[in-house]
Scaffold this motif. Structure first.
Motif, PDB file in Angstrom:
ATOM      1  N   LYS A 269       0.835  -1.202   0.000  1.00 26.05           N
ATOM      2  CA  LYS A 269       0.000   0.000   0.000  1.00 26.05           C
ATOM      3  C   LYS A 269       0.870   1.252   0.000  1.00 26.05           C
ATOM      4  O   LYS A 269       0.542   2.263  -0.619  1.00 26.05           O
ATOM      5  CB  LYS A 269      -0.921   0.003   1.221  1.00 26.05           C
ATOM      6  CG  LYS A 269      -1.850  -1.205   1.306  1.00 26.05           C
ATOM      7  CD  LYS A 269      -2.804  -1.265   0.118  1.00 26.05           C
ATOM      8  CE  LYS A 269      -3.756  -2.445   0.255  1.00 26.05           C
ATOM      9  NZ  LYS A 269      -4.655  -2.567  -0.931  1.00 26.05           N
ATOM     10  N   LYS A 270       1.981   1.187   0.718  1.00 28.59           N
ATOM     11  CA  LYS A 270       2.961   2.265   0.727  1.00 28.59           C
ATOM     12  C   LYS A 270       4.290   1.700   0.226  1.00 28.59           C
ATOM     13  O   LYS A 270       4.584   0.518   0.454  1.00 28.59           O
ATOM     14  CB  LYS A 270       3.127   2.844   2.129  1.00 28.59           C
ATOM     15  CG  LYS A 270       1.905   3.568   2.652  1.00 28.59           C
ATOM     16  CD  LYS A 270       2.176   4.193   4.011  1.00 28.59           C
ATOM     17  CE  LYS A 270       0.962   4.963   4.509  1.00 28.59           C
ATOM     18  NZ  LYS A 270       1.227   5.585   5.830  1.00 28.59           N
ATOM     19  N   PRO A 271       5.107   2.510  -0.437  1.00 31.97           N
ATOM     20  CA  PRO A 271       6.365   1.983  -0.967  1.00 31.97           C
ATOM     21  C   PRO A 271       7.334   1.585   0.141  1.00 31.97           C
ATOM     22  O   PRO A 271       7.362   2.198   1.213  1.00 31.97           O
ATOM     23  CB  PRO A 271       6.918   3.154  -1.788  1.00 31.97           C
ATOM     24  CG  PRO A 271       6.313   4.369  -1.171  1.00 31.97           C
ATOM     25  CD  PRO A 271       4.935   3.956  -0.743  1.00 31.97           C
ATOM     26  N   MET A 272       8.102   0.556  -0.125  1.00 32.53           N
ATOM     27  CA  MET A 272       9.155   0.138   0.787  1.00 32.53           C
ATOM     28  C   MET A 272      10.392   0.995   0.529  1.00 32.53           C
ATOM     29  O   MET A 272      10.695   1.328  -0.622  1.00 32.53           O
ATOM     30  CB  MET A 272       9.482  -1.341   0.567  1.00 32.53           C
ATOM     31  CG  MET A 272       8.279  -2.255   0.691  1.00 32.53           C
ATOM     32  SD  MET A 272       8.595  -3.951   0.129  1.00 32.53           S
ATOM     33  CE  MET A 272       9.611  -4.526   1.492  1.00 32.53           C
ATOM     34  N   ILE A 273      11.093   1.371   1.608  1.00 32.68           N
ATOM     35  CA  ILE A 273      12.300   2.181   1.480  1.00 32.68           C
ATOM     36  C   ILE A 273      13.451   1.476   2.178  1.00 32.68           C
ATOM     37  O   ILE A 273      13.251   0.538   2.964  1.00 32.68           O
ATOM     38  CB  ILE A 273      12.113   3.593   2.052  1.00 32.68           C
ATOM     39  CG1 ILE A 273      11.795   3.520   3.553  1.00 32.68           C
ATOM     40  CG2 ILE A 273      11.012   4.323   1.304  1.00 32.68           C
ATOM     41  CD1 ILE A 273      11.738   4.896   4.220  1.00 32.68           C
ATOM     42  N   ALA A 274      14.666   1.919   1.878  1.00 29.58           N
ATOM     43  CA  ALA A 274      15.853   1.293   2.446  1.00 29.58           C
ATOM     44  C   ALA A 274      15.937   1.558   3.946  1.00 29.58           C
ATOM     45  O   ALA A 274      15.557   2.628   4.428  1.00 29.58           O
ATOM     46  CB  ALA A 274      17.101   1.820   1.750  1.00 29.58           C
ATOM     47  N   GLN A 275      16.459   0.566   4.670  1.00 33.03           N
ATOM     48  CA  GLN A 275      16.686   0.709   6.089  1.00 33.03           C
ATOM     49  C   GLN A 275      17.830   1.689   6.353  1.00 33.03           C
ATOM     50  O   GLN A 275      18.662   1.935   5.476  1.00 33.03           O
ATOM     51  CB  GLN A 275      17.002  -0.647   6.708  1.00 33.03           C
ATOM     52  CG  GLN A 275      15.866  -1.658   6.631  1.00 33.03           C
ATOM     53  CD  GLN A 275      14.628  -1.175   7.358  1.00 33.03           C
ATOM     54  OE1 GLN A 275      14.703  -0.765   8.520  1.00 33.03           O
ATOM     55  NE2 GLN A 275      13.490  -1.192   6.667  1.00 33.03           N
ATOM     56  N   PRO A 276      17.885   2.285   7.541  1.00 32.82           N
ATOM     57  CA  PRO A 276      18.940   3.274   7.840  1.00 32.82           C
ATOM     58  C   PRO A 276      20.348   2.755   7.578  1.00 32.82           C
ATOM     59  O   PRO A 276      21.215   3.509   7.113  1.00 32.82           O
ATOM     60  CB  PRO A 276      18.722   3.578   9.323  1.00 32.82           C
ATOM     61  CG  PRO A 276      17.268   3.324   9.552  1.00 32.82           C
ATOM     62  CD  PRO A 276      16.923   2.162   8.656  1.00 32.82           C
ATOM     63  N   GLU A 277      20.583   1.463   7.871  1.00 32.18           N
ATOM     64  CA  GLU A 277      21.923   0.911   7.655  1.00 32.18           C
ATOM     65  C   GLU A 277      22.294   0.931   6.177  1.00 32.18           C
ATOM     66  O   GLU A 277      23.420   1.279   5.816  1.00 32.18           O
ATOM     67  CB  GLU A 277      21.995  -0.528   8.185  1.00 32.18           C
ATOM     68  CG  GLU A 277      21.804  -0.671   9.685  1.00 32.18           C
ATOM     69  CD  GLU A 277      20.334  -0.657  10.104  1.00 32.18           C
ATOM     70  OE1 GLU A 277      19.450  -0.562   9.216  1.00 32.18           O
ATOM     71  OE2 GLU A 277      20.076  -0.716  11.323  1.00 32.18           O
ATOM     72  N   ARG A 284      22.921   6.086  -2.562  1.00 30.40           N
ATOM     73  CA  ARG A 284      21.992   5.978  -3.697  1.00 30.40           C
ATOM     74  C   ARG A 284      20.645   5.404  -3.273  1.00 30.40           C
ATOM     75  O   ARG A 284      19.618   5.688  -3.892  1.00 30.40           O
ATOM     76  CB  ARG A 284      22.635   5.090  -4.766  1.00 30.40           C
ATOM     77  CG  ARG A 284      21.799   4.844  -6.003  1.00 30.40           C
ATOM     78  CD  ARG A 284      22.586   4.047  -7.032  1.00 30.40           C
ATOM     79  NE  ARG A 284      21.763   3.690  -8.182  1.00 30.40           N
ATOM     80  CZ  ARG A 284      21.109   2.550  -8.300  1.00 30.40           C
ATOM     81  NH1 ARG A 284      21.164   1.643  -7.327  1.00 30.40           N
ATOM     82  NH2 ARG A 284      20.392   2.290  -9.370  1.00 30.40           N
ATOM     83  N   SER A 285      20.636   4.622  -2.204  1.00 34.36           N
ATOM     84  CA  SER A 285      19.402   3.964  -1.784  1.00 34.36           C
ATOM     85  C   SER A 285      18.423   4.913  -1.092  1.00 34.36           C
ATOM     86  O   SER A 285      17.258   4.557  -0.888  1.00 34.36           O
ATOM     87  CB  SER A 285      19.722   2.807  -0.837  1.00 34.36           C
ATOM     88  OG  SER A 285      20.227   3.283   0.408  1.00 34.36           O
ATOM     89  N   ARG A 286      18.883   6.108  -0.725  1.00 35.55           N
ATOM     90  CA  ARG A 286      18.036   7.015   0.059  1.00 35.55           C
ATOM     91  C   ARG A 286      16.779   7.444  -0.684  1.00 35.55           C
ATOM     92  O   ARG A 286      15.753   7.708  -0.071  1.00 35.55           O
ATOM     93  CB  ARG A 286      18.851   8.246   0.474  1.00 35.55           C
ATOM     94  CG  ARG A 286      19.978   7.931   1.448  1.00 35.55           C
ATOM     95  CD  ARG A 286      20.894   9.126   1.651  1.00 35.55           C
ATOM     96  NE  ARG A 286      22.050   8.778   2.476  1.00 35.55           N
ATOM     97  CZ  ARG A 286      23.121   9.540   2.613  1.00 35.55           C
ATOM     98  NH1 ARG A 286      23.188  10.700   1.976  1.00 35.55           N
ATOM     99  NH2 ARG A 286      24.126   9.148   3.367  1.00 35.55           N
ATOM    100  N   SER A 287      16.865   7.530  -1.996  1.00 35.94           N
ATOM    101  CA  SER A 287      15.699   7.971  -2.770  1.00 35.94           C
ATOM    102  C   SER A 287      14.922   6.814  -3.393  1.00 35.94           C
ATOM    103  O   SER A 287      13.942   7.037  -4.099  1.00 35.94           O
ATOM    104  CB  SER A 287      16.151   8.929  -3.878  1.00 35.94           C
ATOM    105  OG  SER A 287      17.101   8.306  -4.727  1.00 35.94           O
ATOM    106  N   ALA A 288      15.333   5.579  -3.116  1.00 38.07           N
ATOM    107  CA  ALA A 288      14.706   4.416  -3.744  1.00 38.07           C
ATOM    108  C   ALA A 288      13.378   4.064  -3.080  1.00 38.07           C
ATOM    109  O   ALA A 288      13.255   4.074  -1.854  1.00 38.07           O
ATOM    110  CB  ALA A 288      15.645   3.220  -3.685  1.00 38.07           C
TER     111      ALA A 288
END
Length: 300
Positions: A269-277, A284-288
């Motif tokens: 329902k909501k997009p998954m985002i990268a974990q803080p680690e 690059r993963s911050r905006s994924a």
């Protein structure tokens, strides 16, 4: 199954780190003997993880860039054997068959080797020709857009595809100073359209314009829309599609396509985002953002 049009060559020394790997593999729900489509093969980071799940899993990979295909087929030859097939071209043009795949993935970001190869012209960190073509056989380049489009069309491009608020001022300066031949010259001209305090911030003032140019050169949004329309038909019932996007223009199209499809049920329902680690290890993963949908078992 490796394409004969792309013989193995030595890989690029530049490392590309795929994002959201754990989330993508878990969400894809890979099964033994499954056949999966990696619609953006790149350097094979996600495909290698799919192939590693079970010894009888197969992957078909798609990429526009023959250099990426050459490097990836060479790098994965030992672990993949004949379990990896490749198709060079735009994923929107792939001649997929109905109910062909158990799962589909796409990572819409530009790979690090493309950014870090100066002659590709994707980045203003290197002085290079204004190119930005994923497929180097096509004629349209960033230089042809910058040096031939009129002021109104340039401003509209920067605003719509780069969400750049200073699009009109930037377009006006480009017309005053063109022709431009290099990435650095264009970036410097764009920076002069900003107050001094904004020229040296964390995000370079030219970032949004370069994004807009790359999208336009490669028709990224048009290709994405075509892919999103076709891909659900390629899934077997119960198969999942996962797409990683890196800016709101892509994410909105993925979100609404999944929601409005008659063939798919939305999983996230909501997009998954990268974990803080991961964000700390790989900026690059911050905006994924990762979204999943599943082919319906019983279609109406």
């Amino acid at each position: 199954m490796v394409s004969k049009n792309h013989p193995n060559q030595s890989s690029s020394p530049t490392l590309h780190i795929p994002v959201l790997c754990q989330e993508l593999i878990e969400g894809l729900a890979i099964e033994p003997k499954g056949h999966y489509l990696d619609a953006t093969l790149g350097r094979g980071g996600h495909s290698s993880l799919i192939l590693a799940t079970f010894p009888d899993v197969t992957v078909t990979g798609i990429d526009l860039d023959h250099e990426a295909i050459d490097a990836t087929t060479s790098n994965l030859s030992e672990i993949a054997g004949d379990r990896l097939g490749v198709w060079q071209g735009n994923f929107a043009d792939y001649p997929g068959k109905a109910a062909e795949f158990d799962g589909i993935i796409a990572d819409l970001g530009v790979s690090s080797p493309q950014f870090d190869t100066p002659e590709r012209g994707f980045s203003f960190r290197h002085q290079a020709a204004l190119d930005m073509r994923m497929n180097r056989q096509q004629s349209l380049t960033a230089a042809s857009i910058i040096n031939s489009w009129d002021q109104t069309n340039l401003a509209d491009l920067f605003y719509q595809y780069g969400e750049e608020r200073r699009s009109r001022a930037i377009a006006r300066r480009i017309l005053q100073q063109r022709p431009f031949e290099t990435t650095t010259a264009l970036a410097e001209a764009i920076a002069l359209c900003f107050p001094p305090k904004q020229r040296y911030g964390r995000i370079h003032p030219a970032t949004r314009v370069f994004q807009a140019l790359r999208i336009a050169v490669n028709d990224e949004l048009g290709s994405l829309e075509k892919f999103l329309e076709k891909a659900p038909h390629w899934l077997k019932p119960g198969g999942r599609i996962g797409i990683i996007s890196f800016h709101s223009l892509e994410d909105r199209r993925v979100k609404y396509s999944f929601r409005d499809s008659l063939l798919l049920d939305v999983v996230t329902k909501k997009p998954m985002i990268a974990q803080p680690e991961e964000q700390a290890d790989n900026p690059r993963s911050r905006s994924a953002k990762l979204r999943f949908a599943q082919r319906k078992l019983n279609e109406q």
